[in-house]
Enzyme design. Structure first.
Site, PDB file in Angstrom:
ATOM      1  N   SER A  68      -3.496  -6.851   8.698  1.00 39.58           N
ATOM      2  CA  SER A  68      -3.531  -7.828   7.607  1.00 39.58           C
ATOM      3  C   SER A  68      -4.944  -8.029   7.076  1.00 39.58           C
ATOM      4  O   SER A  68      -5.903  -8.167   7.836  1.00 39.58           O
ATOM      5  CB  SER A  68      -2.974  -9.167   8.089  1.00 39.58           C
ATOM      6  OG  SER A  68      -3.139 -10.162   7.096  1.00 39.58           O
ATOM      7  N   THR A 121       3.802 -13.535   6.765  1.00 40.61           N
ATOM      8  CA  THR A 121       4.290 -12.253   6.275  1.00 40.61           C
ATOM      9  C   THR A 121       5.596 -11.943   6.990  1.00 40.61           C
ATOM     10  O   THR A 121       6.122 -12.785   7.731  1.00 40.61           O
ATOM     11  CB  THR A 121       3.224 -11.148   6.471  1.00 40.61           C
ATOM     12  OG1 THR A 121       3.682  -9.955   5.863  1.00 40.61           O
ATOM     13  CG2 THR A 121       2.922 -10.919   7.936  1.00 40.61           C
ATOM     14  N   LYS A 157       9.127 -14.987   6.579  1.00 47.17           N
ATOM     15  CA  LYS A 157       9.188 -15.719   5.314  1.00 47.17           C
ATOM     16  C   LYS A 157      10.484 -16.504   5.132  1.00 47.17           C
ATOM     17  O   LYS A 157      10.497 -17.554   4.485  1.00 47.17           O
ATOM     18  CB  LYS A 157       8.990 -14.760   4.139  1.00 47.17           C
ATOM     19  CG  LYS A 157       7.591 -14.161   4.068  1.00 47.17           C
ATOM     20  CD  LYS A 157       7.413 -13.310   2.828  1.00 47.17           C
ATOM     21  CE  LYS A 157       6.010 -12.734   2.734  1.00 47.17           C
ATOM     22  NZ  LYS A 157       5.795 -11.967   1.496  1.00 47.17           N
ATOM     23  N   ASN A 173       5.796 -18.006   2.001  1.00 46.27           N
ATOM     24  CA  ASN A 173       4.651 -17.265   2.535  1.00 46.27           C
ATOM     25  C   ASN A 173       3.457 -18.173   2.805  1.00 46.27           C
ATOM     26  O   ASN A 173       2.421 -17.713   3.255  1.00 46.27           O
ATOM     27  CB  ASN A 173       4.238 -16.121   1.594  1.00 46.27           C
ATOM     28  CG  ASN A 173       3.447 -16.613   0.394  1.00 46.27           C
ATOM     29  OD1 ASN A 173       3.674 -17.720  -0.101  1.00 46.27           O
ATOM     30  ND2 ASN A 173       2.525 -15.799  -0.083  1.00 46.27           N
ATOM     31  N   ASP A 202       3.418 -15.712  -3.688  1.00 48.75           N
ATOM     32  CA  ASP A 202       3.589 -14.332  -4.150  1.00 48.75           C
ATOM     33  C   ASP A 202       3.997 -14.284  -5.622  1.00 48.75           C
ATOM     34  O   ASP A 202       3.505 -13.451  -6.382  1.00 48.75           O
ATOM     35  CB  ASP A 202       4.650 -13.604  -3.314  1.00 48.75           C
ATOM     36  CG  ASP A 202       4.157 -13.234  -1.931  1.00 48.75           C
ATOM     37  OD1 ASP A 202       2.939 -13.028  -1.772  1.00 48.75           O
ATOM     38  OD2 ASP A 202       4.994 -13.148  -1.007  1.00 48.75           O
ATOM     39  N   GLY A 229      13.182  -0.147  -6.305  1.00 49.44           N
ATOM     40  CA  GLY A 229      13.445  -0.738  -5.005  1.00 49.44           C
ATOM     41  C   GLY A 229      14.231  -2.028  -5.102  1.00 49.44           C
ATOM     42  O   GLY A 229      14.421  -2.584  -6.187  1.00 49.44           O
ATOM     43  N   GLY A 232      14.183  -4.515  -2.081  1.00 51.56           N
ATOM     44  CA  GLY A 232      13.943  -5.309  -0.886  1.00 51.56           C
ATOM     45  C   GLY A 232      13.475  -6.712  -1.209  1.00 51.56           C
ATOM     46  O   GLY A 232      13.648  -7.219  -2.318  1.00 51.56           O
ATOM     47  N   ALA A 251      11.163  -7.056  -4.118  1.00 47.96           N
ATOM     48  CA  ALA A 251      11.843  -6.903  -5.403  1.00 47.96           C
ATOM     49  C   ALA A 251      12.395  -8.235  -5.902  1.00 47.96           C
ATOM     50  O   ALA A 251      12.368  -8.511  -7.107  1.00 47.96           O
ATOM     51  CB  ALA A 251      12.962  -5.871  -5.288  1.00 47.96           C
ATOM     52  N   ARG A 290      19.136   2.659  -4.146  1.00 49.19           N
ATOM     53  CA  ARG A 290      19.743   3.796  -3.454  1.00 49.19           C
ATOM     54  C   ARG A 290      21.194   3.582  -3.051  1.00 49.19           C
ATOM     55  O   ARG A 290      21.836   4.517  -2.594  1.00 49.19           O
ATOM     56  CB  ARG A 290      18.929   4.140  -2.205  1.00 49.19           C
ATOM     57  CG  ARG A 290      17.526   4.636  -2.509  1.00 49.19           C
ATOM     58  CD  ARG A 290      16.841   5.132  -1.250  1.00 49.19           C
ATOM     59  NE  ARG A 290      15.477   5.586  -1.502  1.00 49.19           N
ATOM     60  CZ  ARG A 290      15.160   6.795  -1.959  1.00 49.19           C
ATOM     61  NH1 ARG A 290      16.124   7.670  -2.207  1.00 49.19           N
ATOM     62  NH2 ARG A 290      13.896   7.119  -2.163  1.00 49.19           N
ATOM     63  N   GLY A 336      -1.443  -3.594  -5.377  1.00 49.96           N
ATOM     64  CA  GLY A 336      -1.058  -4.554  -4.355  1.00 49.96           C
ATOM     65  C   GLY A 336      -2.220  -5.421  -3.912  1.00 49.96           C
ATOM     66  O   GLY A 336      -2.021  -6.575  -3.517  1.00 49.96           O
TER      67      GLY A 336
END
Length: 278
Positions: free
Chosen positions: A20, A67, A71, A92, A108, A131, A133, A136, A156, A241
């Protein structure tokens, strides 16, 4: 907000946590703000250990950064959470108030918005997300504030597609889904947000159009990704990022210390230096 009298502590929790950058960013902020009695550490804490960790914290603690995988797990352990955190069911940031309450927030989402704004991206007509997750869903929450049209999520599986459509309904975003095999089409959107793990988008680099618009790639190590490198080479705007990490940390520092503005430029430089040394 918390007071700044006496020794104060803060830390980042998660599992894994060894890599981190949060300690580098927050310690730099404390130094720049003259908060000599403040310290910031990292602790390896998983979901099972979290309740005990929180119970053992003393009055010197000002706040926590969280993290994965904490969360969502932290929410039942808090006294209150912000509307922003509730919108994506993810916290977070935890601030300990002077009266002993634990208050959760999500920096975030505003961090994403601030990182985009810094690159001159304040409103887009449509967007694409690579993505589906946890990141997203935060990206969708940010897009809810700056995207005036549809968001296409490239995923996917149908299960992931259904999840993204549900998040869209919850966040009032027109979410449409497409199969990952067509992800090269995403690259022509006014804003592309890549939320996938390292290496996942490498194969898409060859499909970057000659005049790309804007890319927000949430990765920062290693950097640049193949996609970000090609995007930048073709003259497109790229948000990294690290930009996100720094902007969300700025908001955490301000909430935990009660001091604003936090030193954005110094924090970014410290993060860049730490990454270069790896």
């Amino acid at each position: 907000m918390t007071g700044t009298a006496g020794k104060r502590r803060a830390a980042v929790l998660g599992s894994p946590i060894a890599h981190s950058l949060s300690p580098v960013l927050h310690r730099t902020a404390y130094q720049e703000l003259g908060l000599k009695d403040w310290s910031y550490d990292r602790f390896e804490v998983d979901e099972q250990a979290l309740p005990g960790f929180l119970a053992d914290l003393g009055p010197e603690w000002a706040g926590l950064s969280l993290t994965m995988p904490l969360k969502r797990a932290v929410i039942p352990l808090l006294d209150a959470i912000s509307d922003t955190a509730a919108s994506v069911e993810a916290v977070n940031t935890v601030v300990f108030t002077e009266d002993g309450r634990r208050v959760g927030d999500n920096t975030d989402i505003p961090g994403m918005i601030a990182a985009l704004r810094e690159r001159g991206i304040e409103e887009v007509a449509s967007a694409a997300i690579l993505g589906a997750g946890a990141t997203a869903s935060s990206a969708l929450a940010a897009l809810a504030r700056i995207c005036t049209g549809p968001v296409v999520a490239y995923v996917r599986s149908e299960a992931r597609a259904a999840e993204m459509r549900q998040w869209g309904e919850r966040l009032d975003v027109d979410v449409r889904t497409a199969d990952w095999s067509d992800a090269d089409r995403a690259l022509r959107a006014p804003l592309v947000v890549a939320t996938t793990p390292a290496g996942t988008t490498d194969a898409l680099a060859a499909a970057v159009p000659e005049r790309p618009a804007a890319l927000f790639d949430v990765l920062y190590d290693p950097w640049p990704t193949a996609l970000a490198a090609r995007w930048s080479a073709y003259g497109g705007a790229v948000v990294s990022g690290l930009d996100l990490l720094v902007h969300q940390a700025v908001l955490q520092v301000e909430q935990m210390t009660g001091r604003a503005p936090a030193p954005l430029d110094a924090m970014r430089k410290a993060g860049e230096h730490a990454l270069a040394a790896r």
